[in-house]
Design an enzyme around this catalytic site. Structure first.
Site, PDB file in Angstrom:
ATOM      1  N   LYS A   1      -8.314  -8.185   0.701  1.00 38.39           N
ATOM      2  CA  LYS A   1      -7.938  -7.507   1.557  1.00 38.39           C
ATOM      3  C   LYS A   1      -8.594  -5.830   1.612  1.00 38.39           C
ATOM      4  O   LYS A   1      -8.137  -5.413   3.263  1.00 38.39           O
ATOM      5  CB  LYS A   1      -6.294  -6.698   1.196  1.00 38.39           C
ATOM      6  CG  LYS A   1      -5.667  -8.078   1.127  1.00 38.39           C
ATOM      7  CD  LYS A   1      -3.975  -7.295   0.723  1.00 38.39           C
ATOM      8  CE  LYS A   1      -3.255  -7.382   1.159  1.00 38.39           C
ATOM      9  NZ  LYS A   1      -1.531  -7.009   0.364  1.00 38.39           N
TER      10      LYS A   1
ATOM     11  N   LYS B   1       7.616  -1.973  10.986  1.00 40.81           N
ATOM     12  CA  LYS B   1       6.873  -1.483  11.535  1.00 40.81           C
ATOM     13  C   LYS B   1       6.278  -1.998  12.744  1.00 40.81           C
ATOM     14  O   LYS B   1       5.235  -1.698  13.208  1.00 40.81           O
ATOM     15  CB  LYS B   1       5.580  -0.231  10.213  1.00 40.81           C
ATOM     16  CG  LYS B   1       6.636   0.647   9.838  1.00 40.81           C
ATOM     17  CD  LYS B   1       5.474   1.706   8.941  1.00 40.81           C
ATOM     18  CE  LYS B   1       6.337   2.663   8.055  1.00 40.81           C
ATOM     19  NZ  LYS B   1       5.399   3.811   7.828  1.00 40.81           N
TER      20      LYS B   1
ATOM     21  N   GLY C   1      -0.258  -1.687   4.753  1.00 44.48           N
ATOM     22  CA  GLY C   1      -0.151  -1.626   6.283  1.00 44.48           C
ATOM     23  C   GLY C   1      -0.686   0.111   6.202  1.00 44.48           C
ATOM     24  O   GLY C   1      -1.182   0.861   7.074  1.00 44.48           O
TER      25      GLY C   1
ATOM     26  N   SER D   1      15.201  10.697   4.722  1.00 48.25           N
ATOM     27  CA  SER D   1      14.517  11.650   6.474  1.00 48.25           C
ATOM     28  C   SER D   1      15.669  12.335   7.608  1.00 48.25           C
ATOM     29  O   SER D   1      16.387  13.603   7.793  1.00 48.25           O
ATOM     30  CB  SER D   1      14.279  10.350   7.282  1.00 48.25           C
ATOM     31  OG  SER D   1      13.304  10.157   6.892  1.00 48.25           O
TER      32      SER D   1
ATOM     33  N   ASP E   1       2.643   8.596  11.691  1.00 49.54           N
ATOM     34  CA  ASP E   1       2.633   8.315  10.333  1.00 49.54           C
ATOM     35  C   ASP E   1       0.509   8.603  10.154  1.00 49.54           C
ATOM     36  O   ASP E   1       0.391   9.538   9.446  1.00 49.54           O
ATOM     37  CB  ASP E   1       2.093   6.827   9.905  1.00 49.54           C
ATOM     38  CG  ASP E   1       3.546   6.730   9.485  1.00 49.54           C
ATOM     39  OD1 ASP E   1       4.440   7.543   9.901  1.00 49.54           O
ATOM     40  OD2 ASP E   1       3.485   5.594   9.319  1.00 49.54           O
TER      41      ASP E   1
ATOM     42  N   ALA F   1      -4.500  -1.385  -0.010  1.00 48.24           N
ATOM     43  CA  ALA F   1      -5.011  -2.187   1.504  1.00 48.24           C
ATOM     44  C   ALA F   1      -3.770  -2.388   2.048  1.00 48.24           C
ATOM     45  O   ALA F   1      -4.196  -3.895   2.268  1.00 48.24           O
ATOM     46  CB  ALA F   1      -6.691  -3.566   0.993  1.00 48.24           C
TER      47      ALA F   1
HETATM   48  P1  ATR Z   1       2.751  -0.744   2.485  1.00 46.82           P
HETATM   49  O1  ATR Z   1       3.099  -1.095   3.706  1.00 46.82           O
HETATM   50  O2  ATR Z   1       3.445   0.618   2.241  1.00 46.82           O
HETATM   51  O3  ATR Z   1       0.836   0.075   2.397  1.00 46.82           O
HETATM   52  P2  ATR Z   1       1.617  -3.388   0.596  1.00 46.82           P
HETATM   53  O4  ATR Z   1       1.441  -4.023   2.138  1.00 46.82           O
HETATM   54  O5  ATR Z   1       2.680  -4.553   0.314  1.00 46.82           O
HETATM   55  O6  ATR Z   1       2.953  -2.106   1.326  1.00 46.82           O
HETATM   56  O7  ATR Z   1       0.314  -3.174  -0.237  1.00 46.82           O
HETATM   57  C1  ATR Z   1       0.875  -2.207  -0.997  1.00 46.82           C
HETATM   58  C2  ATR Z   1      -0.748  -1.761  -1.528  1.00 46.82           C
HETATM   59  O8  ATR Z   1      -0.003  -1.580  -3.001  1.00 46.82           O
HETATM   60  C3  ATR Z   1      -1.556  -3.163  -1.711  1.00 46.82           C
HETATM   61  O9  ATR Z   1      -2.660  -2.695  -1.121  1.00 46.82           O
HETATM   62  C4  ATR Z   1      -1.537  -3.947  -3.043  1.00 46.82           C
HETATM   63  O10 ATR Z   1      -2.315  -4.450  -3.528  1.00 46.82           O
HETATM   64  P3  ATR Z   1      -2.521  -5.947  -3.698  1.00 46.82           P
HETATM   65  O11 ATR Z   1      -3.253  -6.164  -2.486  1.00 46.82           O
HETATM   66  O12 ATR Z   1      -3.228  -6.287  -4.484  1.00 46.82           O
HETATM   67  O13 ATR Z   1      -1.552  -6.863  -3.777  1.00 46.82           O
HETATM   68  C5  ATR Z   1      -0.820  -2.585  -4.118  1.00 46.82           C
HETATM   69  N1  ATR Z   1      -0.047  -2.870  -5.260  1.00 46.82           N
HETATM   70  C6  ATR Z   1       0.913  -2.832  -5.374  1.00 46.82           C
HETATM   71  N2  ATR Z   1       1.761  -3.141  -6.741  1.00 46.82           N
HETATM   72  C7  ATR Z   1       0.336  -3.403  -7.536  1.00 46.82           C
HETATM   73  C8  ATR Z   1      -0.588  -3.523  -8.925  1.00 46.82           C
HETATM   74  N3  ATR Z   1       0.885  -3.302  -9.924  1.00 46.82           N
HETATM   75  N4  ATR Z   1      -1.684  -3.440  -8.893  1.00 46.82           N
HETATM   76  C9  ATR Z   1      -2.060  -2.364  -7.957  1.00 46.82           C
HETATM   77  N5  ATR Z   1      -2.484  -2.502  -7.086  1.00 46.82           N
HETATM   78  C10 ATR Z   1      -1.128  -2.662  -6.400  1.00 46.82           C
END
Ligand code: ATR
Length: 272
Positions: A160, A77, A135, A28, A112, A133
């Protein structure tokens, strides 16, 4: 430099930053400073590291130091939405904000939502599958439902997905999937965090994808993510997450300054 060391610089007419933890990787400042330069605005945009514990104190310090607004990235956020006294409708619904404006009061927006949608605004709304699923997924699902897309959501933790469905049910048709099946979808969005650190991509049933589908990766790196490389190997349309970064940034800049943001300059600044 710690945010505590920031001092007022009265010569700067416009002063902004992005607050996050971590934040040093943010593109940014590069993009926004090029825009400010192009607009011949006497201003600066910085990246400032702050922990969740110190978020409130930091914002108050920035206001005292003459900042006109901030972008807020992970993991702050929700805190940004909480600190605001005047919240745009999207912020009230989602409970998260990525943009604060400091005027008589603290105002919050979520650029966003619109920033995500702009790069796909040429597509005719039909069915989309959103992977993840967290943020980011919540904001994406909401943006799509608002524009009359039918949304399918797949996440490895199914509870989620169910939570997002419950929160957004009133805005349109949202279905929870047990497998990452893109059948009948013309849009696939990677809203997981996979691809950020390593060469990894979310699970997807690639054999089921229709050739006219667009794949949109919210995760971005300097070169294509594995998800976008796979999509290109399948000869599918792709959208790089930096497109969303530009649009949310442009909308933030316009809100803060009232000037038209030079999107092409901003795109070039970050390698698009
Ligand atoms: P953000 O705010 O960027 O969305 P987050 O709330 O931590 O970050 O969400 C990350 C997402 O990536 C979630 O959907 C997470 O899946 P889980 O809800 O099952 O944790 C997904 N994610 C992260 N690592 C993953 C992995 N190795 N395989 C599949 N999904 C993953």
């Amino acid at each position: 430099m710690s945010w505590r060391d920031i001092v007022n610089e009265p010569d700067l007419e416009f002063r902004f930053c992005v607050l996050g933890e971590p934040v040093s990787h943010s593109l940014s400042p590069l993009m926004q400073n090029k825009a400010l330069e192009y607009l011949r605005v006497n201003g600066r945009y910085e990246a400032i590291h702050v922990s969740s514990d110190e978020f409130h104190e930091c914002v108050q310090h920035l206001i005292r130091s003459g900042f006109k607004g901030v972008n807020v990235t992970l993991p702050h956020k929700s805190l940004a939405a909480g600190i605001a006294e005047i919240k745009h409708e999207d912020v009230q619904i989602l409970g998260v904000a990525n943009c604060l404006l400091f005027a008589d009061k603290i105002h919050a927006k979520n650029t966003d939502v619109e920033g995500f949608y702009k790069p796909i605004s040429h597509l005719k709304p039909s069915s989309a599958i959103v992977l993840g699923a967290g943020g980011a997924s919540l904001a994406v699902c909401y943006a799509l439902l608002k524009k009359h897309w039918r949304v399918k959501i797949y996440n490895r933790t199914i509870e989620k997905s169910e939570q997002i469905k419950q929160r957004l049910n009133e805005f349109g048709e949202i279905e929870v999937l047990k497998k990452p099946s893109p059948l009948e979808c013309t849009l696939v969005v990677n809203a997981t965090s996979l691809g950020l650190k390593q060469d990894e991509a979310p699970e997807l049933m690639w054999d089921e994808i229709h050739h006219n589908t667009t794949l949109y990766d919210l995760v971005y790196r300097e070169s294509d993510t594995l998800f976008l490389r796979k999509a290109k190997n399948h000869e599918l349309n792709t959208i790089d997450g930096r497109e969303m970064l530009v649009e949310q940034g442009a909308l933030s800049l316009e809100w803060w300054t009232g000037k038209h943001a030079p999107r092409e300059i901003m795109r070039k600044a970050i390698g698009l």
